[in-house]
Design a protein around this motif. Structure first.
Motif, PDB file in Angstrom:
ATOM      1  N   SER A 109       9.384  10.334 -27.118  1.00 38.79           N
ATOM      2  CA  SER A 109      10.658  10.053 -26.447  1.00 38.79           C
ATOM      3  C   SER A 109      11.844  10.110 -27.404  1.00 38.79           C
ATOM      4  O   SER A 109      12.952  10.437 -26.998  1.00 38.79           O
ATOM      5  N   ASN A 112      11.555  14.155 -29.521  1.00 38.51           N
ATOM      6  CA  ASN A 112      11.431  15.366 -28.695  1.00 38.51           C
ATOM      7  C   ASN A 112      10.349  16.304 -29.213  1.00 38.51           C
ATOM      8  O   ASN A 112      10.482  17.519 -29.184  1.00 38.51           O
ATOM      9  N   LYS A 191      13.304   8.626 -21.625  1.00 41.63           N
ATOM     10  CA  LYS A 191      14.146   9.767 -21.966  1.00 41.63           C
ATOM     11  C   LYS A 191      15.294   9.917 -20.970  1.00 41.63           C
ATOM     12  O   LYS A 191      16.458  10.118 -21.367  1.00 41.63           O
TER      13      LYS A 191
END
Length: 417
Positions: A109, A112, A191
């Motif tokens: 999260s 990436n 996210k």
């Protein structure tokens, strides 16, 4: 002592690390990451390691809180400890992450990326472009991971995520066999929250992605490549666009009408497809088969039993083996006392008995009092009305009919999420 060249690729070091330790407990990339975190003295790595370990312990055993207070005064003064105090009174077991889950969610999260070997590289200060190691990258990576862990253990985040999962009908851990499906659903929640997506949209996206990933088995087996691909997609374009593309490719009408019915042609009660069907019943507040008031959710939560619409002993007596009578399409959540009263009668006989008792206002088998109630109960349990005239010779036709009804319910449930 084995000394490795500093020029080795991190994947090679990881492989050596795992192979050396494989004679005992086989270690994973998460173990390697935890050892890297614990060995760090420059960026408070040991404090971070304790935060991860303690959270995973407390989420399963809240009484461990007193042990931390009594034996680790230093940690009780940290921000991490303050953020996990809510666990001392928490008894929810829907999502009990271990350190592998926590690290994976926090890392993916925040960075990436989906491959934990990249985390070890980043914590070592790896510059992926110049292929060198820089102290500033290590410092930033530890700070970023700490932020990810803080987000994960945050009471509001964790409880709201569980609320979203429950709102999709997954009220018990036995309905979710894939921990990685839950992990990535939490990644999506964290996210999209970071990206300031509307909260109502986040709830819908998390529910749909969880069910999509369970139905397609997206994170079964080795999940890292899928995690890596999916999180990078989320960073590149709007989530609704990603979800729409996946649905068009993998959940088309052909899936609901052909592929899913084939998947339901199984005797495995722990099938993810059957679990999704049960979740759809929970969300719809459906009642158990032939129950007047008892909900499917009650039967699942209180460890109710799965029974057979065509009684097992009746089918066995007529020569059908286990793989035939233990079909998903023959399973239904039913109160044990109702199942006992049905006995080993063919469906035609026990449903005729129920209809006769309704006419005579006797409720010896079920609390349902009218034929309308009976038909409504059959519908919510995806039981074809043809069952009322069926015996063993109709069993295969029954299975086909019920699979179709179950698939329609799962489809409508998915689109309602």
């Amino acid at each position: 002592m084995i000394e490795l060249s500093p020029d080795l690729e991190i994947e090679t070091v990881t492989e050596i690390f795992i192979r050396i330790n494989s004679k005992g407990v086989v270690l994973s990339q998460a173990d390697f990451a935890m050892s890297k975190i614990a060995a760090d003295t420059e960026h408070s790595g040991n404090e971070l390691r304790k935060a991860i370990d303690y959270f995973c312990h407390l989420v399963v055993a809240p009484d461990f809180f007193k042990h931390i207070v009594d034996n680790d005064k230093e940690f009780t003064e940290t921000d991490f400890f303050q953020k996990m105090q809510w666990l001392k009174a928490e008894n929810e077991d829907l999502y009990d992450p271990d350190y592998n889950d926590l690290i994976r969610v926090a890392f993916t999260s925040q960075f990436n990326r989906g491959r934990l070997s990249d985390l070890v590289s980043l914590l070592s200060g790896r510059n992926f472009e110049t292929r060198t190691f820089e102290a500033e990258i290590a410092k930033l990576s530890f700070a970023t991971l700490k932020n990810g862990v803080s987000n994960f253990i945050n009471e509001t985040n964790f409880k709201r995520f569980l609320m979203i999962i429950k709102s999709a009908g997954f009220i018990s851990p036995k309905l979710i066999r894939s921990q990685n499906a839950l992990n990535f659903a939490y990644i999506i929640y964290l996210k999209l929250k970071e990206l300031n997506v509307n909260s109502a949209a986040i709830e819908s996206y998390v529910r749909r992605w969880l069910v999509y990933s369970i139905l397609t088995g997206r994170y079964s087996g080795s999940p890292e490549s899928s995690f890596d691909f999916d999180i990078k997609q989320i960073s590149l374009k709007p989530f609704d666009e990603i979800l729409r593309e996946r649905e068009e490719a993998e959940l088309s009408e052909a899936y609901w009408s052909a592929s899913l019915p084939q998947s339901l042609d199984s005797s495995v009660a722990s099938s993810p497809y059957f679990h999704v069907f049960l979740a759809s019943q929970v969300k719809a507040h459906d009642k158990g088969f032939l129950s007047k008031d008892i909900l499917v959710s009650d039967l699942i939560s209180l460890r109710g039993d799965i029974h057979h619409l065509f009684p097992k002993e009746y089918l066995k007596k007529n020569g059908l083996d286990r793989s035939k009578y233990n079909q998903i399409a023959n399973y239904v959540y039913m109160q044990s006392e109702i199942n006992i009263k049905i006995g080993n009668k063919p469906p035609k006989d026990y449903l005729d008995l129920i209809k006769t008792q309704m006419q005579e206002n006797h409720k010896q088998v079920t609390g349902l009092s009218t034929e309308h109630d009976l038909l409504d109960n059959l519908k919510m349990n995806c039981v074809p009305t043809e069952l009322m005239a069926m015996n063993v010779g109709d069993y295969q036709d029954f299975l086909i009919l019920r699979r179709k009804l179950m698939c329609l319910k799962i489809r409508d449930y998915y689109h309602s999420l």
